[in-house]
Design a protein around this motif. Sequence first.
Motif, mmCIF file in Angstrom:
data_model
loop_
_atom_site.group_PDB
_atom_site.id
_atom_site.type_symbol
_atom_site.label_atom_id
_atom_site.label_comp_id
_atom_site.label_asym_id
_atom_site.label_seq_id
_atom_site.Cartn_x
_atom_site.Cartn_y
_atom_site.Cartn_z
ATOM 1 N N LYS A 226 0.842 -1.205 0.000
ATOM 2 C CA LYS A 226 0.000 0.000 0.000
ATOM 3 C C LYS A 226 0.875 1.252 0.000
ATOM 4 O O LYS A 226 0.497 2.276 -0.566
ATOM 5 N N LYS B 134 -4.121 1.538 8.201
ATOM 6 C CA LYS B 134 -3.911 0.377 7.321
ATOM 7 C C LYS B 134 -2.527 -0.232 7.514
ATOM 8 O O LYS B 134 -1.534 0.487 7.522
ATOM 9 N N THR C 198 -7.263 -3.175 7.277
ATOM 10 C CA THR C 198 -7.766 -1.792 7.252
ATOM 11 C C THR C 198 -8.781 -1.595 8.369
ATOM 12 O O THR C 198 -9.732 -2.359 8.472
ATOM 13 N N GLU D 19 -4.735 7.317 7.083
ATOM 14 C CA GLU D 19 -5.314 7.890 5.871
ATOM 15 C C GLU D 19 -6.588 8.678 6.165
ATOM 16 O O GLU D 19 -7.365 8.312 7.058
ATOM 17 N N GLU D 20 -6.819 9.693 5.370
ATOM 18 C CA GLU D 20 -8.058 10.489 5.430
ATOM 19 C C GLU D 20 -9.252 9.580 5.131
ATOM 20 O O GLU D 20 -9.180 8.735 4.234
ATOM 21 N N PHE D 21 -10.350 9.753 5.851
ATOM 22 C CA PHE D 21 -11.568 8.968 5.608
ATOM 23 C C PHE D 21 -12.345 9.631 4.475
ATOM 24 O O PHE D 21 -12.661 10.809 4.534
ATOM 25 N N LEU D 22 -12.647 8.865 3.432
ATOM 26 C CA LEU D 22 -13.372 9.420 2.281
ATOM 27 C C LEU D 22 -14.855 9.072 2.374
ATOM 28 O O LEU D 22 -15.217 7.925 2.619
ATOM 29 N N GLU E 285 -18.723 3.684 -2.898
ATOM 30 C CA GLU E 285 -17.522 2.928 -3.262
ATOM 31 C C GLU E 285 -17.841 2.049 -4.473
ATOM 32 O O GLU E 285 -18.842 1.338 -4.470
ATOM 33 N N LYS F 141 -19.037 -5.172 1.148
ATOM 34 C CA LYS F 141 -17.940 -5.789 1.906
ATOM 35 C C LYS F 141 -18.319 -6.244 3.301
ATOM 36 O O LYS F 141 -17.694 -7.138 3.844
ATOM 37 N N ILE G 294 -13.672 5.643 -4.451
ATOM 38 C CA ILE G 294 -14.807 6.292 -3.778
ATOM 39 C C ILE G 294 -15.136 7.550 -4.577
ATOM 40 O O ILE G 294 -14.243 8.357 -4.879
ATOM 41 N N LEU H 243 -9.072 4.249 -3.661
ATOM 42 C CA LEU H 243 -8.880 3.684 -2.328
ATOM 43 C C LEU H 243 -7.790 2.647 -2.352
ATOM 44 O O LEU H 243 -6.982 2.535 -1.452
ATOM 45 N N GLU H 244 -7.848 1.817 -3.375
ATOM 46 C CA GLU H 244 -6.868 0.727 -3.459
ATOM 47 C C GLU H 244 -6.753 0.239 -4.891
ATOM 48 O O GLU H 244 -7.689 0.386 -5.687
HETATM 49 P P1 AMP Z 1 -8.754 -1.974 1.966
HETATM 50 O O1 AMP Z 1 -8.222 -2.819 3.065
HETATM 51 O O2 AMP Z 1 -7.874 -0.865 1.571
HETATM 52 O O3 AMP Z 1 -9.230 -2.854 0.844
HETATM 53 O O4 AMP Z 1 -10.083 -1.289 2.543
HETATM 54 C C1 AMP Z 1 -11.182 -2.038 2.988
HETATM 55 C C2 AMP Z 1 -12.417 -1.155 3.037
HETATM 56 O O5 AMP Z 1 -12.284 -0.114 3.999
HETATM 57 C C3 AMP Z 1 -12.678 -0.422 1.737
HETATM 58 O O6 AMP Z 1 -13.352 -1.236 0.835
HETATM 59 C C4 AMP Z 1 -13.509 0.754 2.214
HETATM 60 O O7 AMP Z 1 -14.852 0.390 2.374
HETATM 61 C C5 AMP Z 1 -12.916 1.075 3.544
HETATM 62 N N1 AMP Z 1 -11.896 2.143 3.404
HETATM 63 C C6 AMP Z 1 -10.568 1.972 3.192
HETATM 64 N N2 AMP Z 1 -9.935 3.156 3.118
HETATM 65 C C7 AMP Z 1 -10.878 4.113 3.279
HETATM 66 C C8 AMP Z 1 -10.841 5.555 3.284
HETATM 67 N N3 AMP Z 1 -9.713 6.234 3.140
HETATM 68 N N4 AMP Z 1 -12.011 6.205 3.446
HETATM 69 C C9 AMP Z 1 -13.170 5.520 3.613
HETATM 70 N N5 AMP Z 1 -13.254 4.162 3.625
HETATM 71 C C10 AMP Z 1 -12.134 3.464 3.462
#
Ligand code: AMP
Length: 427
Positions: free
Chosen positions: A103, A143, A153, A185-188, A192, A214, A273, A282-283
Amino acid sequence: MKILVIGKGGREHALVWKLSQSRGVEKIYCAPGNAGIAQIAEIVPIPIDNLAALADFAADKKIDLTVVGPELPLTLGIVDIFEQKGLRIFGPDKAAAEIEGSKAFAKDFMQRYHIPTASSRIFSNHMDALDFVSTVSYPLVIKADGLAAGKGTIIVTSPEEAKASVVNIMVDKVFGQAGERLLVEEFLQGEEVTVMALTDGERVIPMVSAQDHKRIFDSDKGPNTGGMGAYAPTHVISDKMMKRITEEILEPTVSGLAEMGRLYKGVLYTGIIVTDRGPKVLEYNCRFGDPETQAVLPLLETDLVEIFSDIADGYLNIDEIKWKDQSCVCVVLASRGYPETHENGIVIEGLENIKGKDNFVFHAGTTRKDGKIVTNGGRVLGVTTTDHTLKGAIGKVYETIQQITFDGMQYRHDIGMRAVKIDSSYF
Ligand code: AMP
Ligand code: GLY
């Protein structure tokens, strides 16, 4: 043509199913596969991380094209090994797959190439991370840097929660090595969506958008899972938004990687997002999404073998990818206890009752025991239906599910429903 598919989930069943419809496919092998895949492909008992054995198998059987499902073999360098041996394979090499494997790499990369994403800080020392989380506003997202089976996460709403997560990840190392570095990380805020794009390292063709669900429980409650269901295409991504995502995210990602000497061939998954300030990444994943692929591939009209072969050869020569003007919904049937634990070996009943050309049951965690199909994982089946409308597809998929049962079966009752503004009592 002989094809080898690597993986054992619903995504791989959907891939094998779609590939099996292509002209000129003589035989499909799948390593290690599952009970559903075994109905259309020959199962090969080689684990996904035994790269040498997989390459020997492909050489021995004169496989014309290998298609990789999960990220692990890609991040371990399966494409590099196959290509060194002159074997044709669909997927990014080890250097390009790092876009998912780290990441921190992905974040640095997005900053360097001005790809819109949440702002973030990376820490390799837990004391610095603890200091930082005492000074910022909430909610925010913590994360683990490396691969943590989708569990790395954590969305936190207070400094106390944030500190506990930092300690879990960096001091107690609950995700092992993946927690050596940590991102804050900033919350968005926003919807999604998943946009997957096919690319030969230069040309980028997006697939129809999909939306995963999810959380384990209805109304997005409970812990995160690998994904409990998906539908495609989404209401969130208009043609105009897809153009923006292509120009602001997909194309600069592929050209940026190429500029860094990491030619990306395969499918590039972006988790986006859509905020009120535009789409933000996001990823990245270096592979097809699961369950998204189960909802996307039934809509595909263009020959998949042709697309994969072109990309493996480094030149995507197709004018456009054609899609059915329909909607598709996939609902995951999971085992009791998922995502934390699950029991295996429970008999699944009713599979033989599923009929109709628009209904597909993609197997994920299944195997055969004493002649019966039994559970063999957390996510067991992906029940999938297409229809002319999303509402129609949702109605049909939940009707189909009534035919299937196994002890402890759990699923969400609201897949796709927010998109058509209906609640589960409607069906
Ligand atoms: P990830 O582990 O990066 O796949 O994230 C898992 C889930 O967490 C994502 O599918 C989002 O629903 C939520 N998420 C991750 N990062 C953020 C973010 N910066 N802002 C809001 N939701 C997030
Ligand atoms: N469904 C999310 C993923 O495949 O990563």
